[in-house]
Design a protein around this motif. Structure first.
Motif, PDB file in Angstrom:
ATOM      1  N   ALA A 161      50.394  55.405  35.971  1.00  0.00           N
ATOM      2  CA  ALA A 161      51.090  55.347  34.687  1.00  0.00           C
ATOM      3  C   ALA A 161      51.357  53.905  34.265  1.00  0.00           C
ATOM      4  O   ALA A 161      51.561  53.631  33.079  1.00  0.00           O
ATOM      5  N   TYR A 162      51.345  52.986  35.224  1.00  0.00           N
ATOM      6  CA  TYR A 162      51.638  51.586  34.919  1.00  0.00           C
ATOM      7  C   TYR A 162      50.394  50.711  34.960  1.00  0.00           C
ATOM      8  O   TYR A 162      50.487  49.493  34.965  1.00  0.00           O
ATOM      9  N   ALA A 163      49.236  51.352  34.980  1.00  0.00           N
ATOM     10  CA  ALA A 163      47.984  50.601  34.910  1.00  0.00           C
ATOM     11  C   ALA A 163      47.742  50.154  33.474  1.00  0.00           C
ATOM     12  O   ALA A 163      48.092  50.840  32.523  1.00  0.00           O
ATOM     13  N   SER A 164      47.134  48.968  33.321  1.00  0.00           N
ATOM     14  CA  SER A 164      46.850  48.417  31.996  1.00  0.00           C
ATOM     15  C   SER A 164      45.844  47.294  32.167  1.00  0.00           C
ATOM     16  O   SER A 164      45.331  47.059  33.265  1.00  0.00           O
ATOM     17  N   PHE A 165      45.586  46.566  31.094  1.00  0.00           N
ATOM     18  CA  PHE A 165      44.639  45.454  31.183  1.00  0.00           C
ATOM     19  C   PHE A 165      45.225  44.240  31.903  1.00  0.00           C
ATOM     20  O   PHE A 165      44.546  43.245  32.111  1.00  0.00           O
ATOM     21  N   VAL A 166      46.502  44.308  32.303  1.00  0.00           N
ATOM     22  CA  VAL A 166      47.050  43.283  33.186  1.00  0.00           C
ATOM     23  C   VAL A 166      47.215  43.850  34.597  1.00  0.00           C
ATOM     24  O   VAL A 166      47.999  43.348  35.390  1.00  0.00           O
ATOM     25  N   GLY A 167      46.422  44.881  34.903  1.00  0.00           N
ATOM     26  CA  GLY A 167      46.416  45.478  36.222  1.00  0.00           C
ATOM     27  C   GLY A 167      45.853  46.881  36.162  1.00  0.00           C
ATOM     28  O   GLY A 167      46.592  47.852  36.039  1.00  0.00           O
ATOM     29  N   ARG A 168      44.534  46.995  36.240  1.00  0.00           N
ATOM     30  CA  ARG A 168      43.886  48.307  36.144  1.00  0.00           C
ATOM     31  C   ARG A 168      44.176  49.174  37.369  1.00  0.00           C
ATOM     32  O   ARG A 168      44.366  50.376  37.259  1.00  0.00           O
ATOM     33  N   VAL A 169      44.131  48.542  38.555  1.00  0.00           N
ATOM     34  CA  VAL A 169      44.272  49.291  39.801  1.00  0.00           C
ATOM     35  C   VAL A 169      45.185  48.523  40.746  1.00  0.00           C
ATOM     36  O   VAL A 169      45.651  47.427  40.444  1.00  0.00           O
ATOM     37  N   ASP A 170      45.419  49.096  41.894  1.00  0.00           N
ATOM     38  CA  ASP A 170      46.436  48.615  42.817  1.00  0.00           C
ATOM     39  C   ASP A 170      45.974  47.394  43.623  1.00  0.00           C
ATOM     40  O   ASP A 170      45.258  47.531  44.616  1.00  0.00           O
ATOM     41  N   VAL A 171      46.374  46.220  43.166  1.00  0.00           N
ATOM     42  CA  VAL A 171      46.260  45.011  43.974  1.00  0.00           C
ATOM     43  C   VAL A 171      47.588  44.272  43.871  1.00  0.00           C
ATOM     44  O   VAL A 171      48.277  44.378  42.851  1.00  0.00           O
ATOM     45  N   PRO A 172      47.983  43.519  44.891  1.00  0.00           N
ATOM     46  CA  PRO A 172      49.272  42.821  44.849  1.00  0.00           C
ATOM     47  C   PRO A 172      49.321  41.775  43.733  1.00  0.00           C
ATOM     48  O   PRO A 172      48.291  41.326  43.223  1.00  0.00           O
ATOM     49  N   GLN A 173      50.543  41.390  43.395  1.00  0.00           N
ATOM     50  CA  GLN A 173      50.726  40.417  42.317  1.00  0.00           C
ATOM     51  C   GLN A 173      49.986  39.112  42.628  1.00  0.00           C
ATOM     52  O   GLN A 173      49.262  38.583  41.785  1.00  0.00           O
ATOM     53  N   ARG A 174      50.170  38.559  43.789  1.00  0.00           N
ATOM     54  CA  ARG A 174      49.341  37.450  44.290  1.00  0.00           C
ATOM     55  C   ARG A 174      48.372  38.083  45.275  1.00  0.00           C
ATOM     56  O   ARG A 174      48.716  38.393  46.396  1.00  0.00           O
ATOM     57  N   HIS A 175      47.115  38.259  44.842  1.00  0.00           N
ATOM     58  CA  HIS A 175      46.239  39.170  45.586  1.00  0.00           C
ATOM     59  C   HIS A 175      45.459  38.526  46.720  1.00  0.00           C
ATOM     60  O   HIS A 175      44.937  39.222  47.588  1.00  0.00           O
ATOM     61  N   GLY A 176      45.311  37.204  46.759  1.00  0.00           N
ATOM     62  CA  GLY A 176      44.705  36.536  47.903  1.00  0.00           C
ATOM     63  C   GLY A 176      43.197  36.648  48.018  1.00  0.00           C
ATOM     64  O   GLY A 176      42.624  36.232  49.030  1.00  0.00           O
ATOM     65  N   LEU A 177      42.505  37.172  46.999  1.00  0.00           N
ATOM     66  CA  LEU A 177      41.060  37.370  47.064  1.00  0.00           C
ATOM     67  C   LEU A 177      40.348  36.516  46.021  1.00  0.00           C
ATOM     68  O   LEU A 177      40.925  36.095  45.028  1.00  0.00           O
ATOM     69  N   THR A 178      39.062  36.294  46.244  1.00  0.00           N
ATOM     70  CA  THR A 178      38.209  35.718  45.213  1.00  0.00           C
ATOM     71  C   THR A 178      37.710  36.847  44.312  1.00  0.00           C
ATOM     72  O   THR A 178      37.854  38.028  44.633  1.00  0.00           O
ATOM     73  N   ALA A 179      37.086  36.484  43.197  1.00  0.00           N
ATOM     74  CA  ALA A 179      36.525  37.517  42.310  1.00  0.00           C
ATOM     75  C   ALA A 179      35.481  38.351  43.043  1.00  0.00           C
ATOM     76  O   ALA A 179      35.401  39.576  42.862  1.00  0.00           O
ATOM     77  N   GLY A 180      34.671  37.709  43.875  1.00  0.00           N
ATOM     78  CA  GLY A 180      33.661  38.437  44.625  1.00  0.00           C
ATOM     79  C   GLY A 180      34.264  39.422  45.599  1.00  0.00           C
ATOM     80  O   GLY A 180      33.763  40.549  45.767  1.00  0.00           O
ATOM     81  N   GLU A 181      35.360  39.035  46.259  1.00  0.00           N
ATOM     82  CA  GLU A 181      36.026  39.943  47.186  1.00  0.00           C
ATOM     83  C   GLU A 181      36.710  41.081  46.433  1.00  0.00           C
ATOM     84  O   GLU A 181      36.693  42.234  46.877  1.00  0.00           O
ATOM     85  N   LEU A 182      37.306  40.767  45.301  1.00  0.00           N
ATOM     86  CA  LEU A 182      37.879  41.836  44.478  1.00  0.00           C
ATOM     87  C   LEU A 182      36.799  42.831  44.064  1.00  0.00           C
ATOM     88  O   LEU A 182      37.027  44.047  44.074  1.00  0.00           O
ATOM     89  N   ALA A 183      35.633  42.330  43.694  1.00  0.00           N
ATOM     90  CA  ALA A 183      34.543  43.221  43.290  1.00  0.00           C
ATOM     91  C   ALA A 183      34.164  44.160  44.429  1.00  0.00           C
ATOM     92  O   ALA A 183      33.923  45.364  44.213  1.00  0.00           O
ATOM     93  N   ARG A 184      34.115  43.648  45.645  1.00  0.00           N
ATOM     94  CA  ARG A 184      33.813  44.500  46.796  1.00  0.00           C
ATOM     95  C   ARG A 184      34.891  45.566  46.995  1.00  0.00           C
ATOM     96  O   ARG A 184      34.600  46.725  47.309  1.00  0.00           O
ATOM     97  N   LEU A 185      36.159  45.167  46.809  1.00  0.00           N
ATOM     98  CA  LEU A 185      37.255  46.123  46.909  1.00  0.00           C
ATOM     99  C   LEU A 185      37.125  47.210  45.847  1.00  0.00           C
ATOM    100  O   LEU A 185      37.259  48.407  46.146  1.00  0.00           O
ATOM    101  N   PHE A 186      36.845  46.804  44.619  1.00  0.00           N
ATOM    102  CA  PHE A 186      36.742  47.774  43.525  1.00  0.00           C
ATOM    103  C   PHE A 186      35.617  48.783  43.779  1.00  0.00           C
ATOM    104  O   PHE A 186      35.776  49.982  43.533  1.00  0.00           O
ATOM    105  N   VAL A 187      34.476  48.308  44.273  1.00  0.00           N
ATOM    106  CA  VAL A 187      33.352  49.216  44.543  1.00  0.00           C
ATOM    107  C   VAL A 187      33.705  50.192  45.659  1.00  0.00           C
ATOM    108  O   VAL A 187      33.498  51.410  45.535  1.00  0.00           O
ATOM    109  N   ALA A 188      34.251  49.662  46.756  1.00  0.00           N
ATOM    110  CA  ALA A 188      34.498  50.493  47.926  1.00  0.00           C
ATOM    111  C   ALA A 188      35.628  51.491  47.712  1.00  0.00           C
ATOM    112  O   ALA A 188      35.595  52.610  48.250  1.00  0.00           O
ATOM    113  N   ARG A 189      36.620  51.118  46.920  1.00  0.00           N
ATOM    114  CA  ARG A 189      37.803  51.963  46.779  1.00  0.00           C
ATOM    115  C   ARG A 189      37.875  52.667  45.416  1.00  0.00           C
ATOM    116  O   ARG A 189      37.919  53.885  45.337  1.00  0.00           O
TER     117      ARG A 189
END
Length: 395
Positions: A161-189
């Motif tokens: 209910a709180y997803a939006s264009f400033v946070g589509r899915v569940d990642v921490p506020q300071r997420h600690g990943l690169t864009a490439g690592e985020l992409a891997r997370l998005f695909v896998a999960r």
């Protein structure tokens, strides 16, 4: 002296065969640069990469417009390539934009800053889902996380209910990943949960140390958006970006956005109380300022300036929440009235602060219906938070 980091774009410019596709679309903007600050789109085109279309995010290809805006430009004056705006396009519209461009592969090259509510990675996320639906390959030309990749802090989004264009899915506020690592997370999960399959490739960097921040990369800092002038700004934004959802000014319209914070109803007690907290890695001074635009434009407001003295000790999320708590203590009626906060995500309903925090809990603490002590201020090692197959770079 540490070796300079080589970005994914630099590697592909030297080895264009790393990209597959006869008609490639590039999602990029002014942050897609080479080490000499020339544009990566030009370097890739010179290298023979078959670029046929460009796609731009928030702030446009040139970065000339403010937050929440994009441009109507329909071509890139440098290469002459057609240009499409993707900002806030819904699924159907984005599918149509990409499909009509005739590309058979998408490539992403933009500089993220490592904070969930920064929108470039959500442009990437939306484009990845489009690529999966259209059955085309997606490649990320990786770039550093400016805040480093050793720690994760703050809450994620556990309720859709709180997803939006400033946070589509569940990642921490300071997420600690690169864009490439985020992409891997998005695909896998996330894509997998939707039943979407995507052929993903990440051109990883060489010489990036996740334990260090952007200053250690040897790369020049290009402000990733109009209100992100320095690396210190990016560190502060990881916390004080929350102020955008409140009645407090986050310093837009000044030369120190996200480091100057205040409101007409604050007084000397705000900075004094912050200094008493002895917040790690930062010094706080009493400050007056007058924004030239955005909240309180033309008004003189009082608050504080954050002087980062140790970025590695500084905890952006905990610091920002401490400052919001102090504002609540000194001016509870005004800080509880969040309706005057700017909406970051046009078209969304609800409080912007709920979107930024990922739940209503911070807003409830500000209006007195919940406790600040219950908020998620955890800082934890990145390697403990994500599955091993998400991480590319050794922590």
């Amino acid at each position: 002296m540490m070796p300079r980091t080589r970005t994914g774009a630099e590697i592909v410019a030297a080895q264009p065969e790393r990209l597959s596709g006869a008609r490639i679309g590039l999602l990029t903007n002014f942050t897609g640069t080479m080490p000499d600050l020339s544009r990566s789109v030009d370097a890739l085109a010179r290298a023979g990469v078959p670029l046929v279309h460009l796609f731009g995010p928030e702030h446009g290809l040139s970065g000339a417009v403010q937050a929440g805006e994009s441009t109507n430009d329909d071509h890139d004056p440098g290469t002459g390539l057609p240009l499409s705006d993707t900002y806030l396009a819904d699924d159907d519209r984005l599918d149509e934009i990409v499909s009509s461009s005739g590309v058979d592969a998408l490539v992403f090259d933009m500089q993220d800053i490592g904070v969930r509510f920064y929108t470039y990675v959500w442009t990437m996320y939306d484009a990845m889902r489009t690529a999966a639906r259209l059955g085309i390959r997606f490649t990320v030309l990786d770039r550093p996380n400016p805040l480093g990749g050793a720690v994760v802090s703050g809450p994620g989004i556990t309720d859709p209910a709180y997803a939006s264009f400033v946070g589509r899915v569940d990642v921490p506020q300071r997420h600690g990943l690169t864009a490439g690592e985020l992409a891997r997370l998005f695909v896998a999960r996330d894509l997998a949960a939707e039943g979407l399959e995507l052929e993903l490739d990440v051109v990883s960097m060489e010489g990036w140390d996740p334990a260090r921040d952007f200053a250690a990369t040897g790369l020049p800092w290009v402000p990733p958006s109009p209100n992100m002038p320095t690396l210190d700004t990016a560190f502060a934004f990881a916390g004080t970006g929350l102020f955008e959802g409140t009645t407090l000014s986050e310093g837009r319209g000044t030369t120190l956005p996200f480091q100057l914070l205040g409101a007409p109803f604050l007084d000397e007690r705000f900075a004094a109380a912050a200094r008493e907290r002895d917040l790690p890695g930062v010094l706080v001074r009493d400050a007056w300022f007058q924004p030239t635009f955005h909240k309180y434009a033309g008004e003189t407001v009082r608050g504080a300036q954050l002087h980062l003295v140790d970025r590695y000790a500084f905890d952006p999320v905990a610091t920002a929440v401490a400052l919001l708590e102090i504002a609540h203590e000194t001016a509870p009626e005004q800080t509880a009235s969040l309706g005057a906060g700017e909406r970051i995500d046009p078209g969304d309903s609800g409080f912007a602060l709920d979107r930024l925090w990922g739940s209503p809990e911070l807003r409830r603490a500000l209006d007195g219906s919940a406790s600040f002590e219950a908020l998620d201020l955890r800082t934890r090692p990145t390697v403990d938070h994500y599955a091993e197959d998400v991480l590319i770079y050794e922590r």
